[in-house]
Write an enzyme that holds these catalytic residues in place. Structure first.
Site, mmCIF file in Angstrom:
data_model
loop_
_atom_site.group_PDB
_atom_site.id
_atom_site.type_symbol
_atom_site.label_atom_id
_atom_site.label_comp_id
_atom_site.label_asym_id
_atom_site.label_seq_id
_atom_site.Cartn_x
_atom_site.Cartn_y
_atom_site.Cartn_z
ATOM 1 N N GLY A 99 0.872 -1.180 0.000
ATOM 2 C CA GLY A 99 0.000 0.000 0.000
ATOM 3 C C GLY A 99 0.901 1.219 0.000
ATOM 4 O O GLY A 99 1.667 1.427 0.950
ATOM 5 N N ALA A 100 0.836 1.985 -1.108
ATOM 6 C CA ALA A 100 1.681 3.189 -1.210
ATOM 7 C C ALA A 100 0.803 4.419 -1.335
ATOM 8 O O ALA A 100 1.153 5.387 -2.001
ATOM 9 C CB ALA A 100 2.627 3.060 -2.401
ATOM 10 N N GLY A 101 -0.372 4.364 -0.682
ATOM 11 C CA GLY A 101 -1.272 5.519 -0.688
ATOM 12 C C GLY A 101 -0.870 6.499 0.411
ATOM 13 O O GLY A 101 0.317 6.651 0.733
ATOM 14 N N ARG A 179 -15.559 2.526 10.567
ATOM 15 C CA ARG A 179 -14.446 1.659 10.123
ATOM 16 C C ARG A 179 -14.970 0.258 9.811
ATOM 17 O O ARG A 179 -14.507 -0.399 8.883
ATOM 18 C CB ARG A 179 -13.360 1.594 11.200
ATOM 19 C CG ARG A 179 -12.694 2.947 11.479
ATOM 20 C CD ARG A 179 -11.636 2.777 12.550
ATOM 21 N NE ARG A 179 -10.988 4.036 12.898
ATOM 22 C CZ ARG A 179 -11.317 4.789 13.942
ATOM 23 N NH1 ARG A 179 -12.317 4.430 14.738
ATOM 24 N NH2 ARG A 179 -10.658 5.901 14.200
ATOM 25 N N THR A 210 -4.427 -1.500 8.027
ATOM 26 C CA THR A 210 -5.719 -1.459 7.321
ATOM 27 C C THR A 210 -6.896 -1.601 8.291
ATOM 28 O O THR A 210 -6.847 -2.415 9.219
ATOM 29 C CB THR A 210 -5.760 -2.600 6.278
ATOM 30 O OG1 THR A 210 -4.607 -2.476 5.447
ATOM 31 C CG2 THR A 210 -7.012 -2.541 5.432
ATOM 32 N N ARG A 242 -3.082 10.905 20.011
ATOM 33 C CA ARG A 242 -4.217 11.851 19.988
ATOM 34 C C ARG A 242 -4.644 12.207 21.410
ATOM 35 O O ARG A 242 -4.977 13.356 21.707
ATOM 36 C CB ARG A 242 -5.387 11.215 19.229
ATOM 37 C CG ARG A 242 -5.146 11.177 17.736
ATOM 38 C CD ARG A 242 -6.324 10.573 16.992
ATOM 39 N NE ARG A 242 -6.108 10.664 15.555
ATOM 40 C CZ ARG A 242 -6.507 9.749 14.685
ATOM 41 N NH1 ARG A 242 -7.157 8.680 15.099
ATOM 42 N NH2 ARG A 242 -6.264 9.912 13.405
ATOM 43 N N HIS A 266 -9.747 -0.132 18.297
ATOM 44 C CA HIS A 266 -9.550 1.105 17.537
ATOM 45 C C HIS A 266 -10.923 1.526 17.026
ATOM 46 O O HIS A 266 -11.245 1.352 15.859
ATOM 47 C CB HIS A 266 -8.590 0.846 16.386
ATOM 48 C CG HIS A 266 -8.264 2.084 15.597
ATOM 49 N ND1 HIS A 266 -7.875 3.256 16.172
ATOM 50 C CD2 HIS A 266 -8.272 2.315 14.256
ATOM 51 C CE1 HIS A 266 -7.650 4.164 15.235
ATOM 52 N NE2 HIS A 266 -7.896 3.611 14.062
HETATM 53 N N1 LIG Z 1 -4.938 1.586 12.065
HETATM 54 C C1 LIG Z 1 -4.992 2.889 11.990
HETATM 55 O O1 LIG Z 1 -4.841 3.579 12.977
HETATM 56 C C2 LIG Z 1 -5.218 3.544 10.650
HETATM 57 C C3 LIG Z 1 -4.889 4.881 10.466
HETATM 58 C C4 LIG Z 1 -5.072 5.439 9.204
HETATM 59 C C5 LIG Z 1 -5.568 4.661 8.159
HETATM 60 N N2 LIG Z 1 -5.889 3.383 8.395
HETATM 61 C C6 LIG Z 1 -6.384 2.516 7.311
HETATM 62 O O2 LIG Z 1 -5.297 2.245 6.435
HETATM 63 C C7 LIG Z 1 -5.792 1.968 5.126
HETATM 64 C C8 LIG Z 1 -5.054 2.835 4.108
HETATM 65 O O3 LIG Z 1 -5.325 4.190 4.310
HETATM 66 P P1 LIG Z 1 -4.731 5.268 3.263
HETATM 67 O O4 LIG Z 1 -5.130 6.599 3.746
HETATM 68 O O5 LIG Z 1 -3.301 4.974 3.022
HETATM 69 O O6 LIG Z 1 -5.581 4.883 1.965
HETATM 70 P P2 LIG Z 1 -5.147 5.129 0.437
HETATM 71 O O7 LIG Z 1 -6.367 4.862 -0.378
HETATM 72 O O8 LIG Z 1 -4.482 6.434 0.301
HETATM 73 O O9 LIG Z 1 -4.065 3.988 0.169
HETATM 74 C C9 LIG Z 1 -4.392 2.636 0.166
HETATM 75 C C10 LIG Z 1 -3.622 2.008 -0.969
HETATM 76 O O10 LIG Z 1 -3.813 0.594 -0.925
HETATM 77 C C11 LIG Z 1 -3.702 0.161 -2.278
HETATM 78 N N3 LIG Z 1 -4.214 -1.208 -2.409
HETATM 79 C C12 LIG Z 1 -5.474 -1.635 -2.402
HETATM 80 N N4 LIG Z 1 -5.512 -2.980 -2.568
HETATM 81 C C13 LIG Z 1 -4.224 -3.404 -2.677
HETATM 82 C C14 LIG Z 1 -3.604 -4.676 -2.846
HETATM 83 N N5 LIG Z 1 -4.318 -5.794 -2.948
HETATM 84 N N6 LIG Z 1 -2.263 -4.724 -2.905
HETATM 85 C C15 LIG Z 1 -1.525 -3.596 -2.822
HETATM 86 N N7 LIG Z 1 -2.061 -2.369 -2.661
HETATM 87 C C16 LIG Z 1 -3.391 -2.276 -2.586
HETATM 88 C C17 LIG Z 1 -4.505 1.196 -3.039
HETATM 89 O O11 LIG Z 1 -4.207 1.174 -4.410
HETATM 90 C C18 LIG Z 1 -4.100 2.469 -2.346
HETATM 91 O O12 LIG Z 1 -3.052 3.131 -3.036
HETATM 92 C C19 LIG Z 1 -7.302 2.214 5.210
HETATM 93 O O13 LIG Z 1 -7.983 1.001 5.401
HETATM 94 C C20 LIG Z 1 -7.452 3.100 6.433
HETATM 95 O O14 LIG Z 1 -8.731 3.012 7.014
HETATM 96 C C21 LIG Z 1 -5.725 2.810 9.606
HETATM 97 O O1 LIG Z 2 -10.515 7.075 11.163
HETATM 98 C C1 LIG Z 2 -10.172 6.353 10.236
HETATM 99 O O2 LIG Z 2 -10.970 5.788 9.484
HETATM 100 C C2 LIG Z 2 -8.702 6.156 9.966
HETATM 101 C C3 LIG Z 2 -7.926 5.768 11.162
HETATM 102 O O3 LIG Z 2 -8.462 4.643 11.788
HETATM 103 C C4 LIG Z 2 -7.754 6.896 12.142
HETATM 104 O O4 LIG Z 2 -8.058 6.720 13.319
HETATM 105 O O5 LIG Z 2 -7.293 7.965 11.716
#
Ligand SMILES: NC(=O)c1ccc[n+]([C@@H]2O[C@H](COP(=O)([O-])OP(=O)(O)OC[C@H]3O[C@@H](n4cnc5c(N)ncnc54)[C@H](O)[C@@H]3O)[C@@H](O)[C@H]2O)c1
Ligand SMILES: O=C(O)C[C@H](O)C(=O)O
Length: 396
Positions: A99-101, A179, A210, A242, A266
Protein backbone atom coordinates in the site's frame (compact mmCIF):
# COMPACT_ATOMS: atom_id res chain seq x y z
CA UNK A 1 10.61 20.21 60.25
CA UNK A 2 13.54 18.01 59.15
CA UNK A 3 14.16 14.47 60.37
CA UNK A 4 17.23 12.62 59.01
CA UNK A 5 16.83 14.40 55.67
CA UNK A 6 13.09 13.83 55.48
CA UNK A 7 10.41 16.45 55.69
CA UNK A 8 7.66 15.69 58.16
CA UNK A 9 4.41 17.28 57.03
CA UNK A 10 2.29 18.23 60.04
CA UNK A 11 -1.12 19.83 60.18
CA UNK A 12 0.49 23.29 60.55
CA UNK A 13 2.01 22.94 57.03
CA UNK A 14 -1.40 22.09 55.61
CA UNK A 15 -2.93 25.09 57.39
CA UNK A 16 -0.17 27.32 55.96
CA UNK A 17 -0.98 26.09 52.45
CA UNK A 18 -4.66 26.92 52.99
CA UNK A 19 -3.76 30.35 54.38
CA UNK A 20 -1.87 31.10 51.13
CA UNK A 21 -5.10 30.37 49.27
CA UNK A 22 -3.63 27.20 47.69
CA UNK A 23 -5.69 24.05 47.28
CA UNK A 24 -2.93 21.64 46.38
CA UNK A 25 0.06 20.60 48.49
CA UNK A 26 2.95 18.78 46.84
CA UNK A 27 4.36 15.79 48.69
CA UNK A 28 7.80 14.52 47.71
CA UNK A 29 8.65 10.79 47.81
CA UNK A 30 10.75 11.16 50.96
CA UNK A 31 8.11 13.12 52.91
CA UNK A 32 6.36 11.72 55.94
CA UNK A 33 2.75 12.90 56.24
CA UNK A 34 1.31 12.64 59.74
CA UNK A 35 -2.18 11.24 60.23
CA UNK A 36 -3.21 14.58 61.73
CA UNK A 37 -2.01 16.42 58.60
CA UNK A 38 -4.10 14.09 56.46
CA UNK A 39 -7.17 14.78 58.55
CA UNK A 40 -6.57 18.54 58.44
CA UNK A 41 -6.12 18.39 54.67
CA UNK A 42 -9.39 16.51 54.26
CA UNK A 43 -11.19 19.01 56.52
CA UNK A 44 -9.78 22.06 54.71
CA UNK A 45 -10.28 20.63 51.23
CA UNK A 46 -6.53 20.54 50.46
CA UNK A 47 -5.34 17.93 47.97
CA UNK A 48 -2.07 16.19 48.86
CA UNK A 49 -0.51 15.35 45.50
CA UNK A 50 2.73 13.65 44.47
CA UNK A 51 5.46 16.15 43.66
CA UNK A 52 6.84 16.61 40.15
CA UNK A 53 8.89 13.97 38.35
CA UNK A 54 11.92 16.19 38.26
CA UNK A 55 12.87 18.73 40.86
CA UNK A 56 16.15 20.60 41.10
CA UNK A 57 17.97 20.11 44.39
CA UNK A 58 20.56 22.45 45.80
CA UNK A 59 23.73 20.79 47.08
CA UNK A 60 26.68 22.44 48.83
CA UNK A 61 30.02 21.27 47.43
CA UNK A 62 33.26 22.79 48.81
CA UNK A 63 31.44 25.94 49.74
CA UNK A 64 30.00 26.34 46.26
CA UNK A 65 26.37 25.77 45.41
CA UNK A 66 25.59 23.44 42.56
CA UNK A 67 22.29 22.50 41.11
CA UNK A 68 21.67 18.85 40.50
CA UNK A 69 18.65 17.29 38.87
CA UNK A 70 17.19 14.43 40.85
CA UNK A 71 14.81 12.14 39.05
CA UNK A 72 11.76 11.15 41.00
CA UNK A 73 10.17 8.13 39.42
CA UNK A 74 6.69 8.69 40.82
CA UNK A 75 5.18 6.41 38.22
CA UNK A 76 7.29 4.05 36.13
CA UNK A 77 7.89 5.49 32.65
CA UNK A 78 5.81 2.78 31.04
CA UNK A 79 4.25 5.10 28.48
CA UNK A 80 6.88 7.38 27.00
CA UNK A 81 9.38 5.19 25.19
CA UNK A 82 13.03 6.13 25.51
CA UNK A 83 15.79 5.98 22.95
CA UNK A 84 18.78 3.82 23.90
CA UNK A 85 21.49 6.03 25.35
CA UNK A 86 24.01 5.42 22.58
CA UNK A 87 21.34 5.84 19.86
CA UNK A 88 22.97 3.11 17.79
CA UNK A 89 20.00 0.87 17.00
CA UNK A 90 20.59 -0.73 13.61
CA UNK A 91 18.26 -0.11 10.70
CA UNK A 92 16.00 -2.95 9.60
CA UNK A 93 17.58 -4.69 6.62
CA UNK A 94 14.38 -4.74 4.53
CA UNK A 95 11.08 -3.00 5.20
CA UNK A 96 8.20 -3.82 2.85
CA UNK A 97 5.23 -1.45 2.61
CA UNK A 98 2.15 -2.97 0.99
CA UNK A 99 0.00 0.00 0.00
CA UNK A 100 1.68 3.19 -1.21
CA UNK A 101 -1.27 5.52 -0.69
CA UNK A 102 -1.61 8.20 1.98
CA UNK A 103 -0.37 6.21 4.98
CA UNK A 104 2.07 3.94 3.12
CA UNK A 105 3.87 6.81 1.36
CA UNK A 106 4.16 8.76 4.62
CA UNK A 107 5.62 5.73 6.40
CA UNK A 108 8.15 5.40 3.57
CA UNK A 109 9.05 9.06 3.94
CA UNK A 110 9.54 8.90 7.71
CA UNK A 111 11.40 5.58 7.54
CA UNK A 112 13.81 6.90 4.91
CA UNK A 113 14.36 10.12 6.82
CA UNK A 114 15.04 8.33 10.11
CA UNK A 115 17.20 5.67 8.45
CA UNK A 116 14.86 3.00 9.87
CA UNK A 117 15.62 0.54 7.05
CA UNK A 118 18.41 -0.09 4.53
CA UNK A 119 15.91 -1.16 1.88
CA UNK A 120 12.32 0.04 1.54
CA UNK A 121 10.17 -1.94 -0.91
CA UNK A 122 6.84 -0.32 -1.78
CA UNK A 123 4.04 -2.29 -3.42
CA UNK A 124 0.66 -1.06 -4.69
CA UNK A 125 -1.91 -2.39 -7.16
CA UNK A 126 -2.21 1.00 -8.88
CA UNK A 127 0.23 0.90 -11.81
CA UNK A 128 3.18 3.23 -11.29
CA UNK A 129 2.09 4.48 -7.85
CA UNK A 130 4.62 2.57 -5.69
CA UNK A 131 7.39 3.13 -8.24
CA UNK A 132 6.70 6.87 -8.27
CA UNK A 133 6.77 7.11 -4.47
CA UNK A 134 10.04 5.13 -4.39
CA UNK A 135 11.59 7.41 -7.00
CA UNK A 136 10.44 10.47 -5.08
CA UNK A 137 11.98 9.09 -1.85
CA UNK A 138 15.29 8.37 -3.58
CA UNK A 139 15.31 11.86 -5.11
CA UNK A 140 14.92 13.33 -1.63
CA UNK A 141 18.01 11.49 -0.35
CA UNK A 142 20.27 13.98 -2.14
CA UNK A 143 19.10 16.54 0.41
CA UNK A 144 18.21 14.36 3.39
CA UNK A 145 21.37 12.22 2.91
CA UNK A 146 19.26 9.20 3.81
CA UNK A 147 21.07 5.90 3.27
CA UNK A 148 17.79 4.04 2.72
CA UNK A 149 17.17 2.83 -0.84
CA UNK A 150 13.57 2.60 -2.03
CA UNK A 151 12.08 0.51 -4.82
CA UNK A 152 8.48 0.22 -5.96
CA UNK A 153 6.19 -1.88 -8.12
CA UNK A 154 2.90 -3.75 -8.36
CA UNK A 155 4.17 -7.27 -7.74
CA UNK A 156 3.58 -8.62 -4.24
CA UNK A 157 6.59 -10.90 -4.58
CA UNK A 158 8.69 -7.83 -3.68
CA UNK A 159 7.90 -8.65 -0.01
CA UNK A 160 10.40 -11.52 -0.32
CA UNK A 161 12.65 -11.85 2.72
CA UNK A 162 11.41 -8.63 4.34
CA UNK A 163 12.10 -8.38 8.06
CA UNK A 164 9.10 -6.13 8.67
CA UNK A 165 6.01 -5.78 6.45
CA UNK A 166 3.57 -2.93 7.04
CA UNK A 167 0.17 -3.44 5.43
CA UNK A 168 -1.80 -0.28 4.65
CA UNK A 169 -3.39 -1.73 1.50
CA UNK A 170 -7.14 -1.25 1.36
CA UNK A 171 -9.85 1.37 1.30
CA UNK A 172 -10.07 4.22 3.81
CA UNK A 173 -13.49 5.35 5.01
CA UNK A 174 -15.26 8.52 3.88
CA UNK A 175 -17.80 10.68 5.75
CA UNK A 176 -20.83 8.72 6.90
CA UNK A 177 -18.93 5.43 7.17
CA UNK A 178 -17.69 3.61 10.25
CA UNK A 179 -14.45 1.66 10.12
CA UNK A 180 -16.51 -1.54 10.40
CA UNK A 181 -18.14 -0.68 7.04
CA UNK A 182 -14.77 -1.53 5.44
CA UNK A 183 -14.74 -5.14 6.66
CA UNK A 184 -15.83 -6.86 3.47
CA UNK A 185 -13.81 -4.87 0.96
CA UNK A 186 -10.61 -4.86 3.02
CA UNK A 187 -10.80 -8.48 4.15
CA UNK A 188 -10.24 -9.54 0.55
CA UNK A 189 -7.17 -7.27 0.30
CA UNK A 190 -5.75 -8.68 3.54
CA UNK A 191 -6.14 -12.24 2.26
CA UNK A 192 -4.33 -11.42 -0.99
CA UNK A 193 -1.45 -9.76 0.82
CA UNK A 194 -1.31 -12.43 3.54
CA UNK A 195 -0.76 -15.15 0.96
CA UNK A 196 2.29 -13.35 -0.43
CA UNK A 197 3.68 -12.66 3.06
CA UNK A 198 3.15 -16.25 4.18
CA UNK A 199 4.98 -17.73 1.22
CA UNK A 200 7.65 -15.12 0.49
CA UNK A 201 8.44 -13.60 3.89
CA UNK A 202 7.66 -16.29 6.46
CA UNK A 203 9.97 -14.75 9.06
CA UNK A 204 8.61 -11.20 8.81
CA UNK A 205 6.98 -9.26 11.61
CA UNK A 206 3.72 -7.95 10.12
CA UNK A 207 2.21 -4.63 11.19
CA UNK A 208 -1.42 -4.33 10.08
CA UNK A 209 -2.74 -0.80 9.61
CA UNK A 210 -5.72 -1.46 7.32
CA UNK A 211 -9.14 -0.87 8.91
CA UNK A 212 -11.11 -2.04 10.71
CA UNK A 213 -7.89 -2.62 12.56
CA UNK A 214 -8.79 -5.22 15.16
CA UNK A 215 -10.69 -7.40 12.69
CA UNK A 216 -8.06 -7.08 9.93
CA UNK A 217 -5.32 -8.10 12.38
CA UNK A 218 -7.28 -11.26 13.17
CA UNK A 219 -7.70 -11.90 9.42
CA UNK A 220 -3.96 -11.52 8.90
CA UNK A 221 -3.23 -13.95 11.73
CA UNK A 222 -5.67 -16.52 10.34
CA UNK A 223 -4.54 -16.18 6.73
CA UNK A 224 -0.78 -16.27 7.38
CA UNK A 225 -1.07 -18.86 10.17
CA UNK A 226 1.83 -17.00 11.80
CA UNK A 227 2.30 -17.22 15.56
CA UNK A 228 0.74 -14.34 17.46
CA UNK A 229 4.18 -12.84 18.14
CA UNK A 230 4.60 -12.05 14.44
CA UNK A 231 1.36 -10.15 13.77
CA UNK A 232 0.75 -6.75 15.36
CA UNK A 233 -1.98 -4.20 14.74
CA UNK A 234 -1.18 -0.48 14.77
CA UNK A 235 -3.74 1.75 16.44
CA UNK A 236 -2.83 2.23 20.10
CA UNK A 237 0.20 4.38 19.28
CA UNK A 238 -2.02 6.63 17.15
CA UNK A 239 -4.88 6.81 19.65
CA UNK A 240 -2.44 7.45 22.51
CA UNK A 241 -0.81 10.25 20.53
CA UNK A 242 -4.22 11.85 19.99
CA UNK A 243 -5.05 11.46 23.69
CA UNK A 244 -1.73 13.05 24.73
CA UNK A 245 -2.28 15.91 22.29
CA UNK A 246 -5.80 16.56 23.64
CA UNK A 247 -4.55 16.55 27.25
CA UNK A 248 -1.62 18.83 26.40
CA UNK A 249 -3.88 21.33 24.63
CA UNK A 250 -6.40 21.35 27.50
CA UNK A 251 -3.70 21.83 30.15
CA UNK A 252 -1.72 24.35 28.09
CA UNK A 253 1.47 22.28 28.16
CA UNK A 254 3.47 20.58 25.45
CA UNK A 255 2.72 16.99 24.44
CA UNK A 256 6.16 16.01 25.75
CA UNK A 257 4.91 16.81 29.26
CA UNK A 258 2.12 14.28 28.98
CA UNK A 259 2.25 10.52 29.53
CA UNK A 260 -0.93 8.73 28.56
CA UNK A 261 -1.99 5.59 26.79
CA UNK A 262 -5.13 4.15 25.19
CA UNK A 263 -5.93 0.46 25.08
CA UNK A 264 -8.83 -1.65 23.81
CA UNK A 265 -10.21 -1.43 20.30
CA UNK A 266 -9.55 1.10 17.54
CA UNK A 267 -13.11 2.39 17.57
CA UNK A 268 -15.93 3.26 19.90
CA UNK A 269 -14.68 0.73 22.47
CA UNK A 270 -11.32 2.46 22.79
CA UNK A 271 -10.14 2.70 26.41
CA UNK A 272 -8.08 5.82 27.19
CA UNK A 273 -6.42 5.00 30.53
CA UNK A 274 -7.08 8.01 32.75
CA UNK A 275 -5.90 6.41 36.01
CA UNK A 276 -2.29 6.13 34.79
CA UNK A 277 -2.12 9.31 32.73
CA UNK A 278 0.21 12.04 34.01
CA UNK A 279 0.85 15.68 33.12
CA UNK A 280 4.29 16.81 34.26
CA UNK A 281 4.38 13.62 36.32
CA UNK A 282 1.19 14.43 38.20
CA UNK A 283 -2.33 13.01 38.00
CA UNK A 284 -4.67 14.68 35.50
CA UNK A 285 -6.97 16.18 38.15
CA UNK A 286 -4.18 18.46 39.33
CA UNK A 287 -4.51 20.30 36.01
CA UNK A 288 -7.94 19.48 34.61
CA UNK A 289 -11.45 19.10 35.97
CA UNK A 290 -13.68 16.11 35.24
CA UNK A 291 -15.41 17.75 32.28
CA UNK A 292 -12.10 18.63 30.63
CA UNK A 293 -10.78 15.08 31.11
CA UNK A 294 -13.98 13.64 29.59
CA UNK A 295 -13.59 15.97 26.61
CA UNK A 296 -10.00 14.75 26.06
CA UNK A 297 -11.14 11.12 26.20
CA UNK A 298 -13.83 11.92 23.62
CA UNK A 299 -11.27 13.66 21.42
CA UNK A 300 -9.07 10.56 21.40
CA UNK A 301 -11.99 8.30 20.52
CA UNK A 302 -13.36 10.55 17.77
CA UNK A 303 -10.03 11.90 16.40
CA UNK A 304 -10.01 9.69 13.29
CA UNK A 305 -13.61 10.63 12.45
CA UNK A 306 -12.82 14.32 12.83
CA UNK A 307 -10.14 14.08 10.12
CA UNK A 308 -12.46 12.06 7.83
CA UNK A 309 -15.22 14.66 8.20
CA UNK A 310 -12.84 17.45 7.16
CA UNK A 311 -10.95 15.61 4.41
CA UNK A 312 -14.02 14.04 2.81
CA UNK A 313 -12.06 11.74 0.43
CA UNK A 314 -10.18 9.61 2.96
CA UNK A 315 -8.72 9.50 6.45
CA UNK A 316 -5.68 10.64 8.42
CA UNK A 317 -2.25 9.82 7.03
CA UNK A 318 0.47 11.77 8.86
CA UNK A 319 -0.21 10.82 12.49
CA UNK A 320 -0.87 7.17 11.51
CA UNK A 321 2.50 7.07 9.74
CA UNK A 322 4.32 8.44 12.81
CA UNK A 323 2.45 5.93 14.96
CA UNK A 324 3.53 3.08 12.65
CA UNK A 325 7.14 4.24 12.85
CA UNK A 326 6.89 4.08 16.65
CA UNK A 327 6.20 0.33 16.39
CA UNK A 328 9.02 -0.12 13.86
CA UNK A 329 11.36 1.71 16.24
CA UNK A 330 10.45 -0.70 19.04
CA UNK A 331 11.03 -3.68 16.77
CA UNK A 332 14.49 -2.47 15.75
CA UNK A 333 15.44 -1.48 19.31
CA UNK A 334 15.51 2.29 18.75
CA UNK A 335 12.93 2.66 21.54
CA UNK A 336 12.36 0.56 24.59
CA UNK A 337 9.60 0.11 27.14
CA UNK A 338 6.00 -0.99 26.71
CA UNK A 339 4.11 0.38 23.73
CA UNK A 340 0.44 -0.16 22.85
CA UNK A 341 -0.12 -2.63 20.01
CA UNK A 342 -3.01 -4.86 19.03
CA UNK A 343 -2.16 -8.50 19.61
CA UNK A 344 -4.01 -11.78 20.07
CA UNK A 345 -4.53 -12.18 23.81
CA UNK A 346 -3.85 -15.44 25.58
CA UNK A 347 -5.20 -14.91 29.07
CA UNK A 348 -3.65 -11.48 29.63
CA UNK A 349 -6.05 -9.12 31.44
CA UNK A 350 -8.29 -12.18 31.77
CA UNK A 351 -9.03 -12.17 28.01
CA UNK A 352 -8.28 -14.84 25.39
CA UNK A 353 -8.83 -15.48 21.71
CA UNK A 354 -9.38 -11.89 20.61
CA UNK A 355 -7.09 -9.17 19.22
CA UNK A 356 -7.00 -6.12 21.46
CA UNK A 357 -4.78 -3.08 22.02
CA UNK A 358 -2.58 -3.71 25.08
CA UNK A 359 0.85 -2.53 26.29
CA UNK A 360 3.53 -4.74 24.72
CA UNK A 361 7.26 -5.25 24.83
CA UNK A 362 8.46 -5.65 21.24
CA UNK A 363 11.70 -6.84 19.70
CA UNK A 364 13.11 -8.04 16.40
CA UNK A 365 10.77 -11.06 16.37
CA UNK A 366 7.70 -9.01 17.21
CA UNK A 367 5.83 -9.47 20.47
CA UNK A 368 8.04 -10.34 23.42
CA UNK A 369 5.41 -10.05 26.14
CA UNK A 370 2.23 -8.25 27.11
CA UNK A 371 2.65 -5.94 30.09
CA UNK A 372 -0.31 -6.33 32.40
CA UNK A 373 -0.52 -2.90 33.96
CA UNK A 374 -2.57 -2.44 37.07
CA UNK A 375 -5.77 -0.77 35.83
CA UNK A 376 -8.81 0.57 37.63
CA UNK A 377 -11.92 -1.61 37.81
CA UNK A 378 -13.74 0.53 35.23
CA UNK A 379 -10.75 0.41 32.85
CA UNK A 380 -10.61 -3.38 33.11
CA UNK A 381 -14.35 -3.49 32.44
CA UNK A 382 -13.80 -1.28 29.36
CA UNK A 383 -11.16 -3.72 28.06
CA UNK A 384 -13.52 -6.66 28.58
CA UNK A 385 -16.33 -4.78 26.81
CA UNK A 386 -14.03 -4.00 23.86
CA UNK A 387 -13.02 -7.67 23.62
CA UNK A 388 -16.68 -8.76 23.62
CA UNK A 389 -17.63 -6.20 20.95
CA UNK A 390 -14.80 -7.33 18.65
CA UNK A 391 -15.67 -10.98 19.22
CA UNK A 392 -19.29 -10.30 18.30
CA UNK A 393 -18.31 -8.41 15.13
CA UNK A 394 -16.00 -11.25 14.08
CA UNK A 395 -18.69 -13.86 14.68
CA UNK A 396 -21.24 -11.76 12.77
N1 LIG B 1 -4.94 1.59 12.06
C1 LIG B 1 -4.99 2.89 11.99
O1 LIG B 1 -4.84 3.58 12.98
C2 LIG B 1 -5.22 3.54 10.65
C3 LIG B 1 -4.89 4.88 10.47
C4 LIG B 1 -5.07 5.44 9.20
C5 LIG B 1 -5.57 4.66 8.16
N2 LIG B 1 -5.89 3.38 8.39
C6 LIG B 1 -6.38 2.52 7.31
O2 LIG B 1 -5.30 2.24 6.44
C7 LIG B 1 -5.79 1.97 5.13
C8 LIG B 1 -5.05 2.83 4.11
O3 LIG B 1 -5.32 4.19 4.31
P1 LIG B 1 -4.73 5.27 3.26
O4 LIG B 1 -5.13 6.60 3.75
O5 LIG B 1 -3.30 4.97 3.02
O6 LIG B 1 -5.58 4.88 1.96
P2 LIG B 1 -5.15 5.13 0.44
O7 LIG B 1 -6.37 4.86 -0.38
O8 LIG B 1 -4.48 6.43 0.30
O9 LIG B 1 -4.07 3.99 0.17
C9 LIG B 1 -4.39 2.64 0.17
C10 LIG B 1 -3.62 2.01 -0.97
O10 LIG B 1 -3.81 0.59 -0.93
C11 LIG B 1 -3.70 0.16 -2.28
N3 LIG B 1 -4.21 -1.21 -2.41
C12 LIG B 1 -5.47 -1.63 -2.40
N4 LIG B 1 -5.51 -2.98 -2.57
C13 LIG B 1 -4.22 -3.40 -2.68
C14 LIG B 1 -3.60 -4.68 -2.85
N5 LIG B 1 -4.32 -5.79 -2.95
N6 LIG B 1 -2.26 -4.72 -2.90
C15 LIG B 1 -1.53 -3.60 -2.82
N7 LIG B 1 -2.06 -2.37 -2.66
C16 LIG B 1 -3.39 -2.28 -2.59
C17 LIG B 1 -4.51 1.20 -3.04
O11 LIG B 1 -4.21 1.17 -4.41
C18 LIG B 1 -4.10 2.47 -2.35
O12 LIG B 1 -3.05 3.13 -3.04
C19 LIG B 1 -7.30 2.21 5.21
O13 LIG B 1 -7.98 1.00 5.40
C20 LIG B 1 -7.45 3.10 6.43
O14 LIG B 1 -8.73 3.01 7.01
C21 LIG B 1 -5.73 2.81 9.61
O1 LIG C 1 -10.51 7.07 11.16
C1 LIG C 1 -10.17 6.35 10.24
O2 LIG C 1 -10.97 5.79 9.48
C2 LIG C 1 -8.70 6.16 9.97
C3 LIG C 1 -7.93 5.77 11.16
O3 LIG C 1 -8.46 4.64 11.79
C4 LIG C 1 -7.75 6.90 12.14
O4 LIG C 1 -8.06 6.72 13.32
O5 LIG C 1 -7.29 7.97 11.72
Amino acid sequence: MMNSGRRVIGSEHVAETRAKGRVVMEIMPTDIVTAQAQETAARLGIKLVPGPLERPQVHKTDGATSLRRTLYRRSPRWIAPQRPKNGTASPIRKLALIGAGGVGANIGHLAANAGSADEIALIDVVPGLAASVALDLNHASGVSRSRSRASGGEDLSAVADADVVVVTAGRPRTPGMTRADLIDVNRRVIHTTAEAIRTKAPGAVVIVVTNPLDEMTVEMLRATEFPREQVLGMAGTLDSSRFRNALAMAAGVSSGDVEAITLGSHGDEMAPIVSRARIKGRPLDVFLDGKQIDACVKDAVTGGGQVVALRKTGSATIAPAHASIELIDHIRGARTGPVPASVMLDGEFGISGVVLGVPCHLGSNGLISVKELPLSRSELDALQAAAEAIRERLEA
